[in-house]
Write a protein that holds these residues in place. Structure first.
Motif, PDB file in Angstrom:
ATOM      1  N   GLU A 155      52.750  16.810  70.621  1.00  0.00           N
ATOM      2  CA  GLU A 155      53.803  17.302  71.516  1.00  0.00           C
ATOM      3  C   GLU A 155      54.543  16.123  72.155  1.00  0.00           C
ATOM      4  O   GLU A 155      55.767  16.107  72.218  1.00  0.00           O
ATOM      5  CB  GLU A 155      53.198  18.203  72.596  1.00  0.00           C
ATOM      6  CG  GLU A 155      54.226  18.824  73.513  1.00  0.00           C
ATOM      7  CD  GLU A 155      53.589  19.758  74.530  1.00  0.00           C
ATOM      8  OE1 GLU A 155      54.004  19.686  75.699  1.00  0.00           O
ATOM      9  OE2 GLU A 155      52.697  20.541  74.157  1.00  0.00           O
ATOM     10  N   THR A 156      53.806  15.128  72.593  1.00  0.00           N
ATOM     11  CA  THR A 156      54.426  13.945  73.194  1.00  0.00           C
ATOM     12  C   THR A 156      55.250  13.184  72.163  1.00  0.00           C
ATOM     13  O   THR A 156      56.373  12.759  72.447  1.00  0.00           O
ATOM     14  CB  THR A 156      53.349  13.023  73.802  1.00  0.00           C
ATOM     15  OG1 THR A 156      52.681  13.738  74.849  1.00  0.00           O
ATOM     16  CG2 THR A 156      53.956  11.754  74.367  1.00  0.00           C
ATOM     17  N   LEU A 157      54.708  13.014  70.964  1.00  0.00           N
ATOM     18  CA  LEU A 157      55.421  12.277  69.922  1.00  0.00           C
ATOM     19  C   LEU A 157      56.683  13.006  69.453  1.00  0.00           C
ATOM     20  O   LEU A 157      57.612  12.362  68.956  1.00  0.00           O
ATOM     21  CB  LEU A 157      54.511  12.008  68.724  1.00  0.00           C
ATOM     22  CG  LEU A 157      53.355  11.045  68.959  1.00  0.00           C
ATOM     23  CD1 LEU A 157      52.532  10.878  67.688  1.00  0.00           C
ATOM     24  CD2 LEU A 157      53.845   9.702  69.470  1.00  0.00           C
ATOM     25  N   SER A 158      56.711  14.320  69.601  1.00  0.00           N
ATOM     26  CA  SER A 158      57.884  15.070  69.156  1.00  0.00           C
ATOM     27  C   SER A 158      59.071  14.876  70.084  1.00  0.00           C
ATOM     28  O   SER A 158      60.205  15.185  69.723  1.00  0.00           O
ATOM     29  CB  SER A 158      57.553  16.561  69.014  1.00  0.00           C
ATOM     30  OG  SER A 158      57.333  17.130  70.288  1.00  0.00           O
ATOM     31  N   PRO A 179      58.441   6.704  72.224  1.00  0.00           N
ATOM     32  CA  PRO A 179      58.258   5.804  71.081  1.00  0.00           C
ATOM     33  C   PRO A 179      56.856   5.954  70.482  1.00  0.00           C
ATOM     34  O   PRO A 179      55.923   6.395  71.165  1.00  0.00           O
ATOM     35  CB  PRO A 179      58.440   4.415  71.688  1.00  0.00           C
ATOM     36  CG  PRO A 179      58.046   4.580  73.124  1.00  0.00           C
ATOM     37  CD  PRO A 179      58.427   5.992  73.495  1.00  0.00           C
ATOM     38  N   LEU A 180      56.730   5.592  69.227  1.00  0.00           N
ATOM     39  CA  LEU A 180      55.414   5.617  68.588  1.00  0.00           C
ATOM     40  C   LEU A 180      54.544   4.522  69.198  1.00  0.00           C
ATOM     41  O   LEU A 180      55.034   3.431  69.497  1.00  0.00           O
ATOM     42  CB  LEU A 180      55.546   5.377  67.087  1.00  0.00           C
ATOM     43  CG  LEU A 180      56.197   6.487  66.280  1.00  0.00           C
ATOM     44  CD1 LEU A 180      56.458   6.011  64.861  1.00  0.00           C
ATOM     45  CD2 LEU A 180      55.328   7.730  66.280  1.00  0.00           C
ATOM     46  N   PRO A 181      53.252   4.786  69.356  1.00  0.00           N
ATOM     47  CA  PRO A 181      52.366   3.735  69.855  1.00  0.00           C
ATOM     48  C   PRO A 181      52.152   2.662  68.786  1.00  0.00           C
ATOM     49  O   PRO A 181      52.365   2.907  67.595  1.00  0.00           O
ATOM     50  CB  PRO A 181      51.063   4.484  70.156  1.00  0.00           C
ATOM     51  CG  PRO A 181      51.098   5.666  69.250  1.00  0.00           C
ATOM     52  CD  PRO A 181      52.545   6.032  69.094  1.00  0.00           C
ATOM     53  N   GLN A 238      45.745  12.119  60.853  1.00  0.00           N
ATOM     54  CA  GLN A 238      46.036  10.956  60.014  1.00  0.00           C
ATOM     55  C   GLN A 238      46.989  11.349  58.881  1.00  0.00           C
ATOM     56  O   GLN A 238      47.968  10.650  58.616  1.00  0.00           O
ATOM     57  CB  GLN A 238      44.744  10.372  59.456  1.00  0.00           C
ATOM     58  CG  GLN A 238      44.957   9.135  58.603  1.00  0.00           C
ATOM     59  CD  GLN A 238      43.682   8.653  57.938  1.00  0.00           C
ATOM     60  OE1 GLN A 238      42.792   9.455  57.621  1.00  0.00           O
ATOM     61  NE2 GLN A 238      43.585   7.353  57.733  1.00  0.00           N
ATOM     62  N   ARG A 239      46.717  12.472  58.221  1.00  0.00           N
ATOM     63  CA  ARG A 239      47.573  12.932  57.123  1.00  0.00           C
ATOM     64  C   ARG A 239      49.012  13.129  57.596  1.00  0.00           C
ATOM     65  O   ARG A 239      49.958  12.716  56.941  1.00  0.00           O
ATOM     66  CB  ARG A 239      47.032  14.237  56.534  1.00  0.00           C
ATOM     67  CG  ARG A 239      47.800  14.707  55.284  1.00  0.00           C
ATOM     68  CD  ARG A 239      47.450  16.126  54.881  1.00  0.00           C
ATOM     69  NE  ARG A 239      47.888  17.127  55.835  1.00  0.00           N
ATOM     70  CZ  ARG A 239      49.159  17.524  55.996  1.00  0.00           C
ATOM     71  NH1 ARG A 239      50.116  16.989  55.285  1.00  0.00           N
ATOM     72  NH2 ARG A 239      49.462  18.456  56.878  1.00  0.00           N
ATOM     73  N   ARG A 240      49.163  13.717  58.769  1.00  0.00           N
ATOM     74  CA  ARG A 240      50.499  13.993  59.298  1.00  0.00           C
ATOM     75  C   ARG A 240      51.245  12.717  59.698  1.00  0.00           C
ATOM     76  O   ARG A 240      52.467  12.664  59.642  1.00  0.00           O
ATOM     77  CB  ARG A 240      50.415  14.916  60.514  1.00  0.00           C
ATOM     78  CG  ARG A 240      49.991  16.318  60.164  1.00  0.00           C
ATOM     79  CD  ARG A 240      49.971  17.189  61.390  1.00  0.00           C
ATOM     80  NE  ARG A 240      49.440  18.506  61.111  1.00  0.00           N
ATOM     81  CZ  ARG A 240      49.543  19.527  61.940  1.00  0.00           C
ATOM     82  NH1 ARG A 240      50.173  19.394  63.105  1.00  0.00           N
ATOM     83  NH2 ARG A 240      49.019  20.689  61.618  1.00  0.00           N
ATOM     84  N   LEU A 241      50.495  11.701  60.122  1.00  0.00           N
ATOM     85  CA  LEU A 241      51.140  10.491  60.636  1.00  0.00           C
ATOM     86  C   LEU A 241      51.271   9.367  59.615  1.00  0.00           C
ATOM     87  O   LEU A 241      51.878   8.339  59.911  1.00  0.00           O
ATOM     88  CB  LEU A 241      50.394   9.986  61.870  1.00  0.00           C
ATOM     89  CG  LEU A 241      50.480  10.905  63.096  1.00  0.00           C
ATOM     90  CD1 LEU A 241      49.723  10.302  64.262  1.00  0.00           C
ATOM     91  CD2 LEU A 241      51.923  11.188  63.480  1.00  0.00           C
ATOM     92  N   VAL A 242      50.733   9.547  58.416  1.00  0.00           N
ATOM     93  CA  VAL A 242      50.856   8.507  57.391  1.00  0.00           C
ATOM     94  C   VAL A 242      52.302   8.039  57.225  1.00  0.00           C
ATOM     95  O   VAL A 242      52.557   6.831  57.175  1.00  0.00           O
ATOM     96  CB  VAL A 242      50.232   8.970  56.050  1.00  0.00           C
ATOM     97  CG1 VAL A 242      50.705   8.119  54.892  1.00  0.00           C
ATOM     98  CG2 VAL A 242      48.715   8.926  56.135  1.00  0.00           C
TER      99      VAL A 242
END
Length: 131
Positions: free
Chosen positions: A43-46, A51-53, A71-75
């Protein structure tokens, strides 16, 4: 030229792990945001303003979305991921590392090892003198 902000996100449903990790990271000049669920992080990243950490430190076993699914979603983002988990399953460890995890550390984690892994994830020279 300004030094880039060093950041990490810690995702763990154990509040004690979140607080201890944040305190440790902050002591080395790394700003850490903590999340008690994968959904809270997503939710925060959306948010367009978020910014991405620089790296993620995540637990594998979480209610709802687990660490491997995150992990799969953020690859595609390229954000380095470090697993810190009580899970002692070689298949899970193998999947996480095969998908590009920087590390797979066991709880209770060794602070020095975690920090060395974070420095690698952030692409910085290891601050071994500081450890």
């Amino acid at each position: 030229m300004a030094t880039p902000q060093l950041t990490a996100a810690v995702v763990d449903d154990d509040e004690l792990i979140c607080r201890a990790s944040k305190r440790l990271l902050n002591s080395f000049g790394i700003r850490a945001d903590t999340f008690n669920s994968v959904e809270a992080l997503l939710e925060t990243l959306s948010s367009a303003s978020s910014p991405l950490p620089g790296c993620l430190i995540i637990d594998f076993e979480m209610p709802g979305i687990d660490g491997l699914e995150l992990q799969r979603r953020l690859v595609p983002t390229g954000v380095p991921i470090i697993f810190v988990t009580a899970t002692d399953d070689d298949a899970v460890r193998g999947k996480a590392l095969a998908r590009g995890a920087i590390g797979f550390l066991h709880k209770p984690f060794d602070s020095d090892l975690l920090m060395r892994t974070v420095w690698i994830a952030l692409g910085l020279p290891q601050a071994s003198e500081a450890l």
